[in-house]
Design a protein around this motif. Structure first.
Motif, PDB file in Angstrom:
ATOM      1  N   SER A  29      21.436  62.960  -9.739  1.00 58.05           N
ATOM      2  CA  SER A  29      22.742  62.709  -8.932  1.00 58.05           C
ATOM      3  C   SER A  29      22.535  62.603  -7.309  1.00 58.05           C
ATOM      4  N   ALA A  30      21.468  63.400  -6.876  1.00 59.51           N
ATOM      5  CA  ALA A  30      21.281  63.075  -5.500  1.00 59.51           C
ATOM      6  C   ALA A  30      20.828  61.739  -5.046  1.00 59.51           C
ATOM      7  N   LEU A  31      19.999  61.002  -6.056  1.00 59.57           N
ATOM      8  CA  LEU A  31      19.503  59.626  -5.681  1.00 59.57           C
ATOM      9  C   LEU A  31      20.726  58.770  -5.851  1.00 59.57           C
ATOM     10  N   TRP A  32      21.628  58.954  -6.856  1.00 54.31           N
ATOM     11  CA  TRP A  32      22.762  58.102  -7.116  1.00 54.31           C
ATOM     12  C   TRP A  32      23.418  58.241  -5.993  1.00 54.31           C
ATOM     13  N   VAL A  33      23.894  59.412  -5.414  1.00 53.13           N
ATOM     14  CA  VAL A  33      24.871  59.646  -4.334  1.00 53.13           C
ATOM     15  C   VAL A  33      24.092  58.954  -3.066  1.00 53.13           C
ATOM     16  N   ALA A  34      22.955  59.065  -2.807  1.00 58.66           N
ATOM     17  CA  ALA A  34      22.112  58.307  -1.596  1.00 58.66           C
ATOM     18  C   ALA A  34      22.479  56.683  -1.663  1.00 58.66           C
ATOM     19  N   ALA A  35      22.224  56.303  -2.931  1.00 57.58           N
ATOM     20  CA  ALA A  35      22.305  54.799  -3.040  1.00 57.58           C
ATOM     21  C   ALA A  35      23.857  54.277  -2.806  1.00 57.58           C
ATOM     22  N   TYR A  36      24.590  55.185  -3.436  1.00 58.58           N
ATOM     23  CA  TYR A  36      26.186  54.820  -3.373  1.00 58.58           C
ATOM     24  C   TYR A  36      26.647  54.665  -2.061  1.00 58.58           C
ATOM     25  N   LEU A  37      26.208  55.694  -1.135  1.00 54.23           N
ATOM     26  CA  LEU A  37      26.321  55.942   0.387  1.00 54.23           C
ATOM     27  C   LEU A  37      25.831  54.614   1.051  1.00 54.23           C
ATOM     28  N   ARG A  38      24.852  54.178   0.728  1.00 51.97           N
ATOM     29  CA  ARG A  38      24.013  53.077   1.380  1.00 51.97           C
ATOM     30  C   ARG A  38      24.998  51.811   0.972  1.00 51.97           C
ATOM     31  N   ARG A  39      25.306  51.719  -0.435  1.00 47.35           N
ATOM     32  CA  ARG A  39      26.314  50.740  -0.796  1.00 47.35           C
ATOM     33  C   ARG A  39      27.546  50.542  -0.048  1.00 47.35           C
ATOM     34  N   CYS A  40      28.218  51.550   0.357  1.00 50.66           N
ATOM     35  CA  CYS A  40      29.400  51.605   1.050  1.00 50.66           C
ATOM     36  C   CYS A  40      29.315  51.275   2.537  1.00 50.66           C
ATOM     37  N   GLN A  41      28.021  51.852   3.207  1.00 49.27           N
ATOM     38  CA  GLN A  41      27.899  51.361   4.595  1.00 49.27           C
ATOM     39  C   GLN A  41      27.492  50.077   4.789  1.00 49.27           C
ATOM     40  N   VAL A  42      26.875  49.307   3.579  1.00 52.45           N
ATOM     41  CA  VAL A  42      26.508  47.914   3.574  1.00 52.45           C
ATOM     42  C   VAL A  42      27.955  47.258   3.535  1.00 52.45           C
ATOM     43  N   GLU A  43      28.938  47.535   2.781  1.00 53.33           N
ATOM     44  CA  GLU A  43      30.136  46.946   2.800  1.00 53.33           C
ATOM     45  C   GLU A  43      31.109  47.182   3.725  1.00 53.33           C
ATOM     46  N   GLY A  44      30.621  48.063   4.701  1.00 53.51           N
ATOM     47  CA  GLY A  44      31.543  48.211   6.062  1.00 53.51           C
ATOM     48  C   GLY A  44      32.334  49.387   5.889  1.00 53.51           C
ATOM     49  N   CYS A  45      32.128  50.353   4.711  1.00 55.01           N
ATOM     50  CA  CYS A  45      33.262  51.595   4.535  1.00 55.01           C
ATOM     51  C   CYS A  45      32.516  52.915   5.160  1.00 55.01           C
ATOM     52  N   SER A  46      33.213  53.768   5.609  1.00 49.87           N
ATOM     53  CA  SER A  46      32.697  55.141   5.870  1.00 49.87           C
ATOM     54  C   SER A  46      32.722  55.722   4.696  1.00 49.87           C
ATOM     55  N   ALA A  47      31.321  56.523   4.386  1.00 47.03           N
ATOM     56  CA  ALA A  47      31.380  57.393   3.387  1.00 47.03           C
ATOM     57  C   ALA A  47      30.426  58.862   3.580  1.00 47.03           C
ATOM     58  N   VAL A  48      30.864  59.830   3.158  1.00 48.02           N
ATOM     59  CA  VAL A  48      30.254  60.880   3.411  1.00 48.02           C
ATOM     60  C   VAL A  48      30.240  61.892   2.069  1.00 48.02           C
ATOM     61  N   VAL A  49      29.306  62.730   2.086  1.00 43.49           N
ATOM     62  CA  VAL A  49      28.950  63.778   1.203  1.00 43.49           C
ATOM     63  C   VAL A  49      30.020  64.923   1.526  1.00 43.49           C
ATOM     64  N   ARG A  50      30.990  65.394   0.976  1.00 43.79           N
ATOM     65  CA  ARG A  50      31.961  66.274   1.079  1.00 43.79           C
ATOM     66  C   ARG A  50      31.387  67.778   0.817  1.00 43.79           C
ATOM     67  N   ARG A  51      30.812  67.613  -0.586  1.00 44.07           N
ATOM     68  CA  ARG A  51      30.286  68.634  -1.150  1.00 44.07           C
ATOM     69  C   ARG A  51      29.010  68.192  -1.968  1.00 44.07           C
ATOM     70  N   ARG A  52      27.601  68.889  -1.653  1.00 43.96           N
ATOM     71  CA  ARG A  52      26.694  68.870  -2.521  1.00 43.96           C
ATOM     72  C   ARG A  52      26.593  69.521  -3.451  1.00 43.96           C
ATOM     73  N   GLY A  53      26.273  68.985  -4.864  1.00 41.80           N
ATOM     74  CA  GLY A  53      26.280  69.595  -5.948  1.00 41.80           C
ATOM     75  C   GLY A  53      24.576  69.743  -6.518  1.00 41.80           C
ATOM     76  N   ALA A  54      24.730  69.925  -7.656  1.00 43.23           N
ATOM     77  CA  ALA A  54      23.276  70.239  -8.297  1.00 43.23           C
ATOM     78  C   ALA A  54      22.407  68.828  -8.058  1.00 43.23           C
ATOM     79  N   GLU A  55      21.284  68.707  -7.450  1.00 38.05           N
ATOM     80  CA  GLU A  55      20.344  67.738  -7.458  1.00 38.05           C
ATOM     81  C   GLU A  55      20.259  66.937  -8.605  1.00 38.05           C
ATOM     82  N   GLU A  56      19.952  67.528  -9.635  1.00 40.67           N
ATOM     83  CA  GLU A  56      19.389  66.784 -10.919  1.00 40.67           C
ATOM     84  C   GLU A  56      20.799  66.125 -11.518  1.00 40.67           C
ATOM     85  N   ALA A  57      21.594  66.836 -11.970  1.00 42.00           N
ATOM     86  CA  ALA A  57      22.770  66.279 -12.999  1.00 42.00           C
ATOM     87  C   ALA A  57      24.064  66.977 -12.434  1.00 42.00           C
TER      88      ALA A  57
END
Length: 113
Positions: free
Chosen positions: A5-33
């Motif tokens: 999950s942590a890796l997927w979220v990091a990649a998703y945040l990067r995708r949003c940044q590339v598209e010009g959107c502001s994206a943040v993690v509001r709540r961090r969950g379990a790293e694995e799943a």
């Protein structure tokens, strides 16, 4: 093998940044799943909310994660989104919440209807 999950979220945040959107993690969950919920804030008092699609929707050769709309009517008032997320956090304390700000409502997810 499913991405952590942590890796997927990091990649998703990067995708949003590339598209010009502001994206943040509001709540961090379990790293694995931890389950991931994505809120698309339209900056007008409404948002859309996407969460994990049912396991039956996943295909062996399909995308790693598929999302589904959490509410029947979207976009929904922000208070309704907050209420839904509050209930989910009580049920699953390991979930992730990612918030994206985009007036158009782009989500950059693989979504089923």
């Amino acid at each position: 093998m499913r991405l952590k999950s942590a890796l997927w979220v990091a990649a998703y945040l990067r995708r949003c940044q590339v598209e010009g959107c502001s994206a943040v993690v509001r709540r961090r969950g379990a790293e694995e799943a931890g389950a991931i919920f994505v809120r698309i804030c339209r900056l007008d008092g409404t948002s859309e909310l996407f969460g994990p699609a049912p396991q039956s929707a996943l295909e062996a050769d399909g995308p790693d994660r598929i999302f589904a709309a959490c509410l029947a009517s979207q976009p929904a008032p922000d208070a309704e989104i907050e209420s839904y997320l509050s209930r989910e956090m009580k049920f699953d304390p390991d979930l992730w919440i990612v918030e994206v700000e985009d007036r158009v409502g782009r989500n950059f997810l693989t979504v089923i209807s």
